[in-house]
Enzyme design. Structure first.
Site, PDB file in Angstrom:
ATOM      1  N   ALA A 183      32.366 -50.599  89.014  1.00  0.00           N
ATOM      2  CA  ALA A 183      32.234 -49.217  88.552  1.00  0.00           C
ATOM      3  C   ALA A 183      32.727 -48.317  89.677  1.00  0.00           C
ATOM      4  O   ALA A 183      32.688 -48.696  90.853  1.00  0.00           O
ATOM      5  CB  ALA A 183      30.775 -48.918  88.225  1.00  0.00           C
ATOM      6  N   GLU A 220      31.595 -58.154  85.520  1.00  0.00           N
ATOM      7  CA  GLU A 220      30.878 -58.053  84.240  1.00  0.00           C
ATOM      8  C   GLU A 220      31.851 -57.884  83.075  1.00  0.00           C
ATOM      9  O   GLU A 220      31.651 -58.441  81.998  1.00  0.00           O
ATOM     10  CB  GLU A 220      29.881 -56.890  84.314  1.00  0.00           C
ATOM     11  CG  GLU A 220      28.816 -57.168  85.366  1.00  0.00           C
ATOM     12  CD  GLU A 220      27.907 -55.984  85.636  1.00  0.00           C
ATOM     13  OE1 GLU A 220      28.421 -54.947  86.113  1.00  0.00           O
ATOM     14  OE2 GLU A 220      26.705 -56.089  85.366  1.00  0.00           O
ATOM     15  N   GLY A 268      30.991 -54.264  88.154  1.00  0.00           N
ATOM     16  CA  GLY A 268      31.405 -54.019  86.768  1.00  0.00           C
ATOM     17  C   GLY A 268      32.682 -54.747  86.382  1.00  0.00           C
ATOM     18  O   GLY A 268      32.907 -55.031  85.212  1.00  0.00           O
TER      19      GLY A 268
HETATM   20  N1  CO8 Z   1      34.754 -47.480  93.299  1.00  0.00           N
HETATM   21  C1  CO8 Z   1      35.500 -46.460  93.815  1.00  0.00           C
HETATM   22  N2  CO8 Z   1      36.508 -46.657  94.718  1.00  0.00           N
HETATM   23  C2  CO8 Z   1      36.761 -47.936  95.090  1.00  0.00           C
HETATM   24  C3  CO8 Z   1      36.032 -49.029  94.578  1.00  0.00           C
HETATM   25  C4  CO8 Z   1      34.975 -48.749  93.644  1.00  0.00           C
HETATM   26  N3  CO8 Z   1      34.233 -49.722  93.080  1.00  0.00           N
HETATM   27  N4  CO8 Z   1      36.504 -50.165  95.138  1.00  0.00           N
HETATM   28  C5  CO8 Z   1      37.511 -49.784  95.964  1.00  0.00           C
HETATM   29  N5  CO8 Z   1      37.670 -48.441  95.928  1.00  0.00           N
HETATM   30  C6  CO8 Z   1      38.656 -47.644  96.659  1.00  0.00           C
HETATM   31  C7  CO8 Z   1      38.310 -47.529  98.139  1.00  0.00           C
HETATM   32  O1  CO8 Z   1      37.354 -46.523  98.372  1.00  0.00           O
HETATM   33  C8  CO8 Z   1      39.665 -47.229  98.743  1.00  0.00           C
HETATM   34  O2  CO8 Z   1      39.956 -45.863  98.541  1.00  0.00           O
HETATM   35  P1  CO8 Z   1      40.699 -45.016  99.723  1.00  0.00           P
HETATM   36  O3  CO8 Z   1      42.057 -45.651  99.842  1.00  0.00           O
HETATM   37  O4  CO8 Z   1      40.722 -43.635  99.181  1.00  0.00           O
HETATM   38  O5  CO8 Z   1      39.867 -45.208 100.946  1.00  0.00           O
HETATM   39  C9  CO8 Z   1      40.634 -48.028  97.857  1.00  0.00           C
HETATM   40  O6  CO8 Z   1      39.918 -48.303  96.664  1.00  0.00           O
HETATM   41  C10 CO8 Z   1      41.042 -49.366  98.476  1.00  0.00           C
HETATM   42  O7  CO8 Z   1      39.862 -50.065  98.808  1.00  0.00           O
HETATM   43  P2  CO8 Z   1      39.542 -50.614 100.283  1.00  0.00           P
HETATM   44  O8  CO8 Z   1      40.258 -49.810 101.312  1.00  0.00           O
HETATM   45  O9  CO8 Z   1      38.064 -50.730 100.414  1.00  0.00           O
HETATM   46  O10 CO8 Z   1      40.234 -52.045 100.197  1.00  0.00           O
HETATM   47  P3  CO8 Z   1      39.831 -53.353 101.028  1.00  0.00           P
HETATM   48  O11 CO8 Z   1      40.910 -54.331 100.794  1.00  0.00           O
HETATM   49  O12 CO8 Z   1      39.490 -53.001 102.422  1.00  0.00           O
HETATM   50  O13 CO8 Z   1      38.470 -53.876 100.333  1.00  0.00           O
HETATM   51  C11 CO8 Z   1      37.050 -54.424  98.461  1.00  0.00           C
HETATM   52  C12 CO8 Z   1      38.498 -54.314  99.002  1.00  0.00           C
HETATM   53  C13 CO8 Z   1      36.311 -55.531  99.189  1.00  0.00           C
HETATM   54  C14 CO8 Z   1      37.124 -54.739  96.986  1.00  0.00           C
HETATM   55  C15 CO8 Z   1      36.326 -53.076  98.709  1.00  0.00           C
HETATM   56  O14 CO8 Z   1      37.134 -52.024  98.192  1.00  0.00           O
HETATM   57  C16 CO8 Z   1      34.984 -52.974  98.049  1.00  0.00           C
HETATM   58  O15 CO8 Z   1      34.015 -53.522  98.543  1.00  0.00           O
HETATM   59  N6  CO8 Z   1      34.882 -52.232  96.930  1.00  0.00           N
HETATM   60  C17 CO8 Z   1      33.641 -51.966  96.254  1.00  0.00           C
HETATM   61  C18 CO8 Z   1      33.149 -53.164  95.489  1.00  0.00           C
HETATM   62  C19 CO8 Z   1      31.808 -52.885  94.839  1.00  0.00           C
HETATM   63  O16 CO8 Z   1      30.826 -52.601  95.507  1.00  0.00           O
HETATM   64  N7  CO8 Z   1      31.739 -52.964  93.491  1.00  0.00           N
HETATM   65  C20 CO8 Z   1      30.551 -52.725  92.760  1.00  0.00           C
HETATM   66  C21 CO8 Z   1      30.466 -51.301  92.321  1.00  0.00           C
HETATM   67  S1  CO8 Z   1      28.943 -50.911  91.526  1.00  0.00           S
HETATM   68  C22 CO8 Z   1      29.101 -51.533  89.960  1.00  0.00           C
HETATM   69  O17 CO8 Z   1      30.107 -52.105  89.625  1.00  0.00           O
HETATM   70  C23 CO8 Z   1      27.947 -51.311  89.039  1.00  0.00           C
HETATM   71  C24 CO8 Z   1      28.295 -51.662  87.583  1.00  0.00           C
HETATM   72  C25 CO8 Z   1      27.202 -51.209  86.642  1.00  0.00           C
HETATM   73  C26 CO8 Z   1      27.084 -49.701  86.529  1.00  0.00           C
HETATM   74  C27 CO8 Z   1      26.129 -49.288  85.478  1.00  0.00           C
HETATM   75  C28 CO8 Z   1      25.774 -47.789  85.428  1.00  0.00           C
HETATM   76  C29 CO8 Z   1      26.926 -46.823  85.410  1.00  0.00           C
END
Ligand code: CO8
Length: 284
Positions: A89, A138, A135
């Site tokens: 998400a 999921e 998400g």
């Molecule tokens: N949401 C928003 N932005 C994101 C997300 C995300 N889930 N994942 C990555 N991005 C963005 C980063 O902020 C970054 O943006 P910017 O270039 O502006 O800084 C860009 O994408 C590239 O990401 P990274 O620089 O972090 O790339 P890396 O290669 O260093 O890392 C990862 C890749 C490991 C995937 C890392 O981006 C990460 O950990 N992302 C988040 C993963 C996460 O925590 N996912 C779970 C989210 S919560 C969820 O899914 C809940 C679902 C249920 C919701 C129900 C109610 C609404």
């Protein structure tokens, strides 16, 4: 909606729906059509295809279209770019939710959409081309067949954000891979690679990253040639039967067998076998 309004444009070998003026003006996803199947791509590569509300709304509308067009007999879902299927998400949006009631509402909306996907009458192939986290995992779990690139990574990192999976992950992963496996990944937030996901029965095939698109295409084309009514009932019986006791599931199987036996496709399938030719199923 008249077919004439849905002119298709040849582009990169795929036929894109022309979206202007017909309510399919997508900005977060793309929906493309090939021979008998459709390719849906989550298209927010700058944020690793994270799911914001707009994306979920577009997904809903895309499913309306896919269900409306009876010539679509299989759906492939993938993520744009090389790096991610869907990284979860959209955390920027998630952070702005202010009340528990709103959080519950959003979770329910996402769950309803993913359940709709799971219950589509056509097979859904998830082509997991990179990170499938939160998400995104999921979403993948609501598909029928998961093809993963050898670079794919799966996980439920919500715990690291102080929340829990809210789009069905606690339930679908536990049912698929077992309770304690689901607890391990949801409690630690650890990621698993594609091979591990394969050995846990989550992924059906792992392929080299460079081949994923082709493998997904040929699987979708194969599924699109199968008997549509039988496909619909196979999905339904397995989905519903796995949520019930064996006797009820077997009754479901027998009654569905009866329904499918009544189809013209059954006559065509059996005749084709006896006449040593390939069947041509029409979904009748
Ligand atoms: N949401 C928003 N932005 C994101 C997300 C995300 N889930 N994942 C990555 N991005 C963005 C980063 O902020 C970054 O943006 P910017 O270039 O502006 O800084 C860009 O994408 C590239 O990401 P990274 O620089 O972090 O790339 P890396 O290669 O260093 O890392 C990862 C890749 C490991 C995937 C890392 O981006 C990460 O950990 N992302 C988040 C993963 C996460 O925590 N996912 C779970 C989210 S919560 C969820 O899914 C809940 C679902 C249920 C919701 C129900 C109610 C609404």
């Amino acid at each position: 909606m008249a077919d004439t309004m849905l002119h298709r444009i040849k582009q990169k070998g795929l036929q894109h729906f022309q979206t202007e003026g017909i309510g399919l003006d997508f900005t977060q996803i793309t929906l493309e059509m090939e021979d008998g199947w459709a390719l849906l791509t989550i298209n927010r590569p700058k944020v690793l295809n994270a799911l914001n509300q707009e994306t979920l709304q577009e997904l809903e509308r895309a499913l309306d279209e896919v269900e409306r067009r009876k010539e679509i007999r299989a759906l492939v879902i993938t993520g744009a770019g090389e790096k991610a299927f869907v990284a979860g998400a959209d955390i920027t949006e998630l952070r702005r939710i202010e009340t528990a009631g709103e959080a519950e509402r959003q979770a329910t909306l996402g769950q309803t959409l993913f359940t709709r996907l799971e219950e589509l009458p056509i097979p859904v192939v998830m082509a997991v081309n990179g990170y499938a986290l939160g998400g995104g995992f999921e979403l993948a779990l609501s598909g029928d067949i998961l093809l993963a690139s050898d670079q794919a990574q799966f996980g439920l990192p919500e715990i690291n954000l102080g929340v829990l999976p809210g789009y069905g992950g606690t339930q679908r992963l536990a049912r698929l891979a077992g309770k304690n496996t689901a607890k391990y990944f949801a409690l630690t937030g650890d990621r698993m690679d594609a091979e591990t996901a394969y050995h846990l029965g989550i992924v059906q095939r792992v392929v080299p990253a460079a081949n994923l698109k082709e493998e997904a295409k040929s699987l979708a084309a194969k599924l699109a040639r199968k008997a549509p009514i039988a496909i619909r009932y196979i999905k339904q019986v397995i989905n519903q039967g796995s949520e019930t006791d064996l006797k009820t599931g077997l009754r479901l199987e027998a009654s569905s067998f009866g329904v499918v036996f009544d189809s013209q496709d059954r006559v065509e399938g059996m005749d084709a076998f006896l006449e040593k030719r390939k069947p041509s199923f029409r979904g009748e």
